[in-house]
Design a protein around this motif. Structure first.
Motif, PDB file in Angstrom:
ATOM      1  N   ARG A  89      62.732  25.876-115.937  1.00 19.53           N
ATOM      2  CA  ARG A  89      63.447  25.937-114.654  1.00 19.53           C
ATOM      3  C   ARG A  89      64.143  24.601-114.452  1.00 19.53           C
ATOM      4  N   PHE A  90      65.456  24.675-114.237  1.00 16.75           N
ATOM      5  CA  PHE A  90      66.257  23.493-113.975  1.00 16.75           C
ATOM      6  C   PHE A  90      66.549  23.394-112.484  1.00 16.75           C
ATOM      7  N   LEU A  91      66.481  22.192-111.953  1.00 17.95           N
ATOM      8  CA  LEU A  91      66.945  21.893-110.604  1.00 17.95           C
ATOM      9  C   LEU A  91      68.297  21.223-110.774  1.00 17.95           C
ATOM     10  N   VAL A  92      69.326  21.828-110.221  1.00 18.45           N
ATOM     11  CA  VAL A  92      70.696  21.344-110.390  1.00 18.45           C
ATOM     12  C   VAL A  92      71.299  21.142-109.013  1.00 18.45           C
ATOM     13  N   ASN A  93      71.911  19.983-108.793  1.00 22.88           N
ATOM     14  CA  ASN A  93      72.574  19.779-107.513  1.00 22.88           C
ATOM     15  C   ASN A  93      73.911  19.080-107.698  1.00 22.88           C
ATOM     16  N   ALA A  94      74.739  19.273-106.703  1.00 25.43           N
ATOM     17  CA  ALA A  94      76.053  18.630-106.669  1.00 25.43           C
ATOM     18  C   ALA A  94      76.121  17.852-105.354  1.00 25.43           C
ATOM     19  N   GLY A  95      75.439  16.728-105.338  1.00 21.36           N
ATOM     20  CA  GLY A  95      75.424  15.886-104.137  1.00 21.36           C
ATOM     21  C   GLY A  95      75.002  16.666-102.905  1.00 21.36           C
ATOM     22  N   ASP A  96      75.797  16.549-101.857  1.00 22.40           N
ATOM     23  CA  ASP A  96      75.469  17.229-100.598  1.00 22.40           C
ATOM     24  C   ASP A  96      76.069  18.633-100.522  1.00 22.40           C
ATOM     25  N   ARG A  97      76.640  19.118-101.620  1.00 20.51           N
ATOM     26  CA  ARG A  97      77.331  20.417-101.593  1.00 20.51           C
ATOM     27  C   ARG A  97      76.405  21.597-101.836  1.00 20.51           C
ATOM     28  N   LEU A  98      75.510  21.479-102.824  1.00 19.94           N
ATOM     29  CA  LEU A  98      74.628  22.605-103.116  1.00 19.94           C
ATOM     30  C   LEU A  98      73.432  22.140-103.933  1.00 19.94           C
ATOM     31  N   GLU A  99      72.409  22.994-103.906  1.00 20.75           N
ATOM     32  CA  GLU A  99      71.235  22.811-104.760  1.00 20.75           C
ATOM     33  C   GLU A  99      70.942  24.155-105.390  1.00 20.75           C
ATOM     34  N   ALA A 100      70.662  24.154-106.686  1.00 20.45           N
ATOM     35  CA  ALA A 100      70.397  25.397-107.405  1.00 20.45           C
ATOM     36  C   ALA A 100      69.168  25.246-108.281  1.00 20.45           C
ATOM     37  N   ARG A 101      68.503  26.356-108.483  1.00 19.42           N
ATOM     38  CA  ARG A 101      67.416  26.442-109.451  1.00 19.42           C
ATOM     39  C   ARG A 101      67.790  27.557-110.420  1.00 19.42           C
ATOM     40  N   SER A 102      67.792  27.206-111.702  1.00 18.10           N
ATOM     41  CA  SER A 102      68.160  28.149-112.748  1.00 18.10           C
ATOM     42  C   SER A 102      67.009  28.234-113.735  1.00 18.10           C
ATOM     43  N   THR A 103      66.512  29.445-113.940  1.00 17.43           N
ATOM     44  CA  THR A 103      65.439  29.670-114.905  1.00 17.43           C
ATOM     45  C   THR A 103      66.014  30.408-116.106  1.00 17.43           C
ATOM     46  N   VAL A 104      65.759  29.864-117.283  1.00 22.38           N
ATOM     47  CA  VAL A 104      66.218  30.476-118.533  1.00 22.38           C
ATOM     48  C   VAL A 104      65.000  30.753-119.414  1.00 22.38           C
ATOM     49  N   VAL A 105      65.163  31.697-120.317  1.00 23.25           N
ATOM     50  CA  VAL A 105      64.084  32.077-121.231  1.00 23.25           C
ATOM     51  C   VAL A 105      64.603  32.001-122.658  1.00 23.25           C
ATOM     52  N   TRP A 106      63.798  31.399-123.541  1.00 23.52           N
ATOM     53  CA  TRP A 106      64.155  31.288-124.950  1.00 23.52           C
ATOM     54  C   TRP A 106      63.931  32.632-125.627  1.00 23.52           C
ATOM     55  N   MET A 107      64.964  33.121-126.290  1.00 24.05           N
ATOM     56  CA  MET A 107      64.880  34.385-127.024  1.00 24.05           C
ATOM     57  C   MET A 107      65.166  34.122-128.496  1.00 24.05           C
ATOM     58  N   ASP A 108      64.313  34.668-129.327  1.00 22.76           N
ATOM     59  CA  ASP A 108      64.544  34.557-130.760  1.00 22.76           C
ATOM     60  C   ASP A 108      65.272  35.817-131.238  1.00 22.76           C
ATOM     61  N   ARG A 109      65.397  35.955-132.528  1.00 28.15           N
ATOM     62  CA  ARG A 109      66.189  37.042-133.125  1.00 28.15           C
ATOM     63  C   ARG A 109      65.822  38.444-132.645  1.00 28.15           C
ATOM     64  N   ASP A 110      64.586  38.683-132.272  1.00 26.08           N
ATOM     65  CA  ASP A 110      64.162  40.028-131.872  1.00 26.08           C
ATOM     66  C   ASP A 110      64.401  40.295-130.381  1.00 26.08           C
ATOM     67  N   PHE A 111      65.063  39.396-129.671  1.00 23.33           N
ATOM     68  CA  PHE A 111      65.416  39.535-128.261  1.00 23.33           C
ATOM     69  C   PHE A 111      64.208  39.680-127.344  1.00 23.33           C
ATOM     70  N   THR A 112      63.116  39.032-127.723  1.00 23.90           N
ATOM     71  CA  THR A 112      61.954  38.964-126.844  1.00 23.90           C
ATOM     72  C   THR A 112      61.675  37.497-126.559  1.00 23.90           C
ATOM     73  N   PRO A 113      61.086  37.206-125.387  1.00 25.02           N
ATOM     74  CA  PRO A 113      60.752  35.808-125.085  1.00 25.02           C
ATOM     75  C   PRO A 113      59.862  35.228-126.171  1.00 25.02           C
ATOM     76  N   SER A 114      60.195  34.030-126.593  1.00 28.34           N
ATOM     77  CA  SER A 114      59.464  33.350-127.659  1.00 28.34           C
ATOM     78  C   SER A 114      59.173  31.921-127.241  1.00 28.34           C
ATOM     79  N   PRO A 115      58.142  31.311-127.807  1.00 28.78           N
ATOM     80  CA  PRO A 115      57.863  29.911-127.476  1.00 28.78           C
ATOM     81  C   PRO A 115      59.041  29.020-127.858  1.00 28.78           C
TER      82      PRO A 115
END
Length: 129
Positions: A89-115
């Motif tokens: 989960r990333f916390l991303v902000n642009a000063g006083d304009r916005l704050e965002a949280r973006s969660t990404v998942v690593w996928m390997d060749r079989d398109f399932t979550p992988s370590p």
């Protein structure tokens, strides 16, 4: 440790009133994540895709605080807020304009979550807030 970039607000980001059209902020958040992987992780999305891997966004939350206008130069910051087995989960902000949280998942060749591969996990953990 945080990662930062300046993103200038261009005509293509704006609606007819000259302010950023809100979905463009989601593109900028993704741009921050993508450039973090280029500059800090040294594993660009193009290399992931060529290897049959990926990192889709599974959750995105954005709090809009103040409009941005054509010609503004926003200083963006990205912090790693949480590192899981296969997600981050990333916390991303642009000063006083916005704050965002973006969660990404690593996928390997079989398109399932992988370590996370060790070389990526090490960088993510080094940037963990």
């Amino acid at each position: 440790m945080s990662y930062s970039r300046i993103i200038p607000i261009e005509f293509c980001h704006c609606d007819p009133a000259g302010i950023v059209f809100y979905p463009r902020y989601a593109e900028m958040v993704n741009s921050m994540v993508e450039n973090f992987f280029i500059d800090e992780v040294e594993y660009p999305f193009a290399r992931m895709m060529a290897a049959g891997q990926g990192m889709p966004t599974v959750r995105l939350e954005i709090d809009f605080r103040k409009p941005s206008r054509l010609g503004d130069r926003l200083e963006w910051q990205l912090r790693v807020e949480h590192v899981g087995r296969s997600s981050v989960r990333f916390l991303v902000n642009a000063g006083d304009r916005l704050e965002a949280r973006s969660t990404v998942v690593w996928m390997d060749r079989d398109f399932t979550p992988s370590p996370w591969p060790d070389h990526i996990r090490q960088t993510l953990e080094a940037h963990h807030a």
